[in-house]
Design a protein around this motif. Structure first.
Motif, PDB file in Angstrom:
ATOM      1  N   LYS A 252      71.281  33.249  91.052  1.00 13.64           N
ATOM      2  CA  LYS A 252      70.851  33.350  89.657  1.00 13.64           C
ATOM      3  C   LYS A 252      69.353  33.135  89.584  1.00 13.64           C
ATOM      4  CE  LYS A 252      75.163  33.376  88.212  1.00 13.64           C
ATOM      5  NZ  LYS A 252      75.785  34.697  87.964  1.00 13.64           N
ATOM      6  N   LYS A 253      68.739  33.787  88.618  1.00 17.23           N
ATOM      7  CA  LYS A 253      67.345  33.483  88.309  1.00 17.23           C
ATOM      8  C   LYS A 253      67.313  32.603  87.078  1.00 17.23           C
ATOM      9  CE  LYS A 253      64.245  36.309  86.323  1.00 17.23           C
ATOM     10  NZ  LYS A 253      63.325  37.458  86.221  1.00 17.23           N
TER      11      LYS A 253
ATOM     12  N   PHE B 162      64.051  21.386  95.153  1.00 21.15           N
ATOM     13  CA  PHE B 162      63.732  22.753  94.724  1.00 21.15           C
ATOM     14  C   PHE B 162      62.217  22.940  94.710  1.00 21.15           C
ATOM     15  CE2 PHE B 162      67.856  21.670  92.954  1.00 21.15           C
ATOM     16  CZ  PHE B 162      68.615  22.720  93.419  1.00 21.15           C
TER      17      PHE B 162
ATOM     18  N   VAL C 281      72.557  25.950  89.863  1.00 24.93           N
ATOM     19  CA  VAL C 281      72.052  26.262  88.527  1.00 24.93           C
ATOM     20  C   VAL C 281      72.046  25.036  87.613  1.00 24.93           C
ATOM     21  CG1 VAL C 281      72.531  27.571  86.414  1.00 24.93           C
ATOM     22  CG2 VAL C 281      72.632  28.725  88.622  1.00 24.93           C
ATOM     23  N   GLU C 282      73.148  24.319  87.573  1.00 24.94           N
ATOM     24  CA  GLU C 282      73.253  23.184  86.646  1.00 24.94           C
ATOM     25  C   GLU C 282      72.219  22.096  86.937  1.00 24.94           C
ATOM     26  OE1 GLU C 282      74.502  22.211  83.731  1.00 24.94           O
ATOM     27  OE2 GLU C 282      74.946  24.343  83.618  1.00 24.94           O
TER      28      GLU C 282
ATOM     29  N   ILE D 190      68.768  23.303  85.759  1.00 21.43           N
ATOM     30  CA  ILE D 190      68.677  23.282  84.293  1.00 21.43           C
ATOM     31  C   ILE D 190      68.512  21.853  83.783  1.00 21.43           C
ATOM     32  CG2 ILE D 190      70.020  23.603  82.158  1.00 21.43           C
ATOM     33  CD1 ILE D 190      71.171  26.138  83.318  1.00 21.43           C
TER      34      ILE D 190
ATOM     35  N   ILE E  67      65.022  20.442  84.572  1.00 21.13           N
ATOM     36  CA  ILE E  67      63.963  20.996  83.710  1.00 21.13           C
ATOM     37  C   ILE E  67      64.096  20.438  82.292  1.00 21.13           C
ATOM     38  CG2 ILE E  67      63.038  23.113  82.665  1.00 21.13           C
ATOM     39  CD1 ILE E  67      63.879  24.604  85.226  1.00 21.13           C
ATOM     40  N   LYS E  68      65.323  20.384  81.781  1.00 15.42           N
ATOM     41  CA  LYS E  68      65.525  19.852  80.424  1.00 15.42           C
ATOM     42  C   LYS E  68      64.925  18.463  80.282  1.00 15.42           C
ATOM     43  CE  LYS E  68      68.820  20.097  77.468  1.00 15.42           C
ATOM     44  NZ  LYS E  68      69.749  20.641  76.443  1.00 15.42           N
TER      45      LYS E  68
ATOM     46  N   ALA F 296      60.828  18.605  80.887  1.00 22.38           N
ATOM     47  CA  ALA F 296      59.974  19.401  79.998  1.00 22.38           C
ATOM     48  C   ALA F 296      60.078  18.966  78.543  1.00 22.38           C
ATOM     49  CB  ALA F 296      60.354  20.886  80.119  1.00 22.38           C
TER      50      ALA F 296
ATOM     51  N   LYS G  25      62.610  26.988  76.248  1.00 25.19           N
ATOM     52  CA  LYS G  25      63.946  27.541  76.452  1.00 25.19           C
ATOM     53  C   LYS G  25      64.150  27.845  77.927  1.00 25.19           C
ATOM     54  CE  LYS G  25      65.923  29.309  72.400  1.00 25.19           C
ATOM     55  NZ  LYS G  25      65.613  28.094  71.628  1.00 25.19           N
ATOM     56  N   ILE G  26      65.428  27.867  78.321  1.00 23.80           N
ATOM     57  CA  ILE G  26      65.797  28.231  79.686  1.00 23.80           C
ATOM     58  C   ILE G  26      66.795  29.376  79.629  1.00 23.80           C
ATOM     59  CG2 ILE G  26      66.800  27.412  81.858  1.00 23.80           C
ATOM     60  CD1 ILE G  26      66.099  24.520  80.883  1.00 23.80           C
ATOM     61  N   PHE G  27      66.541  30.419  80.401  1.00 22.96           N
ATOM     62  CA  PHE G  27      67.446  31.574  80.460  1.00 22.96           C
ATOM     63  C   PHE G  27      67.983  31.719  81.884  1.00 22.96           C
ATOM     64  CE2 PHE G  27      64.048  32.565  77.358  1.00 22.96           C
ATOM     65  CZ  PHE G  27      64.812  32.710  76.220  1.00 22.96           C
ATOM     66  N   VAL G  28      69.247  32.079  82.007  1.00 22.84           N
ATOM     67  CA  VAL G  28      69.847  32.300  83.325  1.00 22.84           C
ATOM     68  C   VAL G  28      70.300  33.755  83.427  1.00 22.84           C
ATOM     69  CG1 VAL G  28      71.644  31.588  84.945  1.00 22.84           C
ATOM     70  CG2 VAL G  28      70.634  29.907  83.384  1.00 22.84           C
TER      71      VAL G  28
ATOM     72  N   MET H 152      73.062  32.917  80.166  1.00 23.82           N
ATOM     73  CA  MET H 152      73.034  31.611  79.520  1.00 23.82           C
ATOM     74  C   MET H 152      71.666  31.372  78.896  1.00 23.82           C
ATOM     75  SD  MET H 152      73.983  27.994  81.312  1.00 23.82           S
ATOM     76  CE  MET H 152      75.073  28.596  82.589  1.00 23.82           C
TER      77      MET H 152
ATOM     78  N   VAL I   8      69.594  28.035  77.249  1.00 23.86           N
ATOM     79  CA  VAL I   8      69.651  26.597  77.028  1.00 23.86           C
ATOM     80  C   VAL I   8      68.363  26.158  76.322  1.00 23.86           C
ATOM     81  CG1 VAL I   8      69.876  24.345  78.156  1.00 23.86           C
ATOM     82  CG2 VAL I   8      70.938  26.365  79.185  1.00 23.86           C
TER      83      VAL I   8
ATOM     84  N   ILE J 116      65.577  23.419  75.375  1.00 25.66           N
ATOM     85  CA  ILE J 116      65.112  22.216  76.069  1.00 25.66           C
ATOM     86  C   ILE J 116      65.123  21.007  75.125  1.00 25.66           C
ATOM     87  CG2 ILE J 116      63.052  21.131  77.091  1.00 25.66           C
ATOM     88  CD1 ILE J 116      62.482  23.833  78.446  1.00 25.66           C
TER      89      ILE J 116
END
Ligand code: ATP
Ligand code: ATP
Ligand code: ATP
Ligand code: MG
Ligand code: MG
Ligand code: MG
Lengths: 110, 110, 110
Positions: free
Chosen positions: A2-3, A25, A70-71, A74, A77-78, A81, A90-93, C98, C100, C102
């Motif tokens: 996933k990106k 990471f 992925v989790e 996320i 970063i949450k 940030a 925002k975060i997009f997957v 997805m 999300v 922040i």
């Protein structure tokens, strides 16, 4: 794979990078973007005039990881940030089907 | 269709463009990025001090192609962008569901 | 969700933003790119010499929307960004799995 694309405040980049590195990471790609959320920028009152700060400078971070990572990325970063104020980002997957190394004979499909 | 995203050394852009054009791939979008791989940048020894060159300037190339063109584009970029030294770059492949031309009545779904 | 990526003429950005906002689409991310289509840039004749204007400055707009909003966004951009001359740009649609937030406890999977 996933990106994970995170759009964050520029002043949060270093913290995010450190916290991600601590979890293992390191690999990532970043670049400068401008953006706005649903609120259509920020409206500042200045000497009786309303000024719409339209597109706000942000940094985009792209990180390609395995599905089961992925989790963690996320959540890291949450936490890193976040300021709690509007505009934290925002975060997009999105799906990535193949990763090919240019130097080595690396070739991952998933 | 697929989007091929290559993160390469800036000094390799011209060669990559020429080699892709020779195979018939002219269309592309490029922009400046910074990045690091799993090694977390390059560590240079300088007058007894270790300096971590953190995020290294790279160029991102995005090329949207038909599914059966993916392999040719990947192999062309691998050959053109390679020096054999660490940091040559990575190629990612991701799905694209629709391409719409703004001027002409072009509309491709796949 | 889908990510709509539009590569447009820089001078069309304001119109595109206004027209999208009028339809209720405020959120977006933009950045400067360079690009060329299948024609491999523009060939200008100047004092008897042919000059290939290779990579042309464009703006990339990324907008993540719900599936049933894709058509409206595409049609709005097509109308706003069009001049009718070569190089008006392209729109790409790709999957997003997805989103999300922040700051808030927003978390959308689709
Ligand atoms: N739907 C979207 N499509 C593309 N980019 C987006 C979208 N939503 C947000 N962004 C990008 O994310 C950045 C951060 O968004 P922002 O934090 O303002 O989100 P928000 O939904 O307004 O949340 P908040 O309530 O914290 O303000 C924006 O500046 C923009 O670059
Ligand atoms: N997992 C990843 N996610 C996002 N971007 C990445 C990732 N891995 C690499 N990149 C990008 O690709 C660029 C090139 O990576 P790099 O060549 O250093 O890869 P590497 O795995 O370290 O390979 P090498 O062994 O050749 O050094 C990085 O600077 C970064 O921009
Ligand atoms: N296949 C592609 N992959 C990646 N980017 C592309 C691709 N095709 C076009 N682009 C991007 O879109 C921009 C606009 O393309 P352009 O308008 O020249 O498309 P075109 O197919 O040549 O259409 P036109 O007939 O209107 O010239 C390019 O500068 C480039 O950034
Ligand atoms: Mg906001
Ligand atoms: Mg490396
Ligand atoms: Mg063209």
């Amino acid at each position: 794979m996933k990106k994970i694309t995170a759009i964050i405040r520029p002043e949060k980049l270093e913290t995010v990078k450190e916290d991600l590195a601590e979890k293992g990471f390191n690999a990532m790609t970043t670049f400068d973007v401008k953006g706005r959320g649903e609120q259509k920028g920020i409206c500042l009152q200045f000497r009786g005039k309303r000024n719409l700060i339209d597109m706000i400078p942000k940094i985009q971070i792209d990180i390609v990881v395995k599905n089961d990572e992925v989790e963690t990325v996320i959540q890291t970063i949450k936490q890193s940030a976040r300021t709690g104020k509007i505009g934290d980002g925002k975060i997009f997957v999105s799906p990535v089907e193949m990763v090919v190394g240019i130097r080595a004979e690396e070739y991952i499909t998933e």
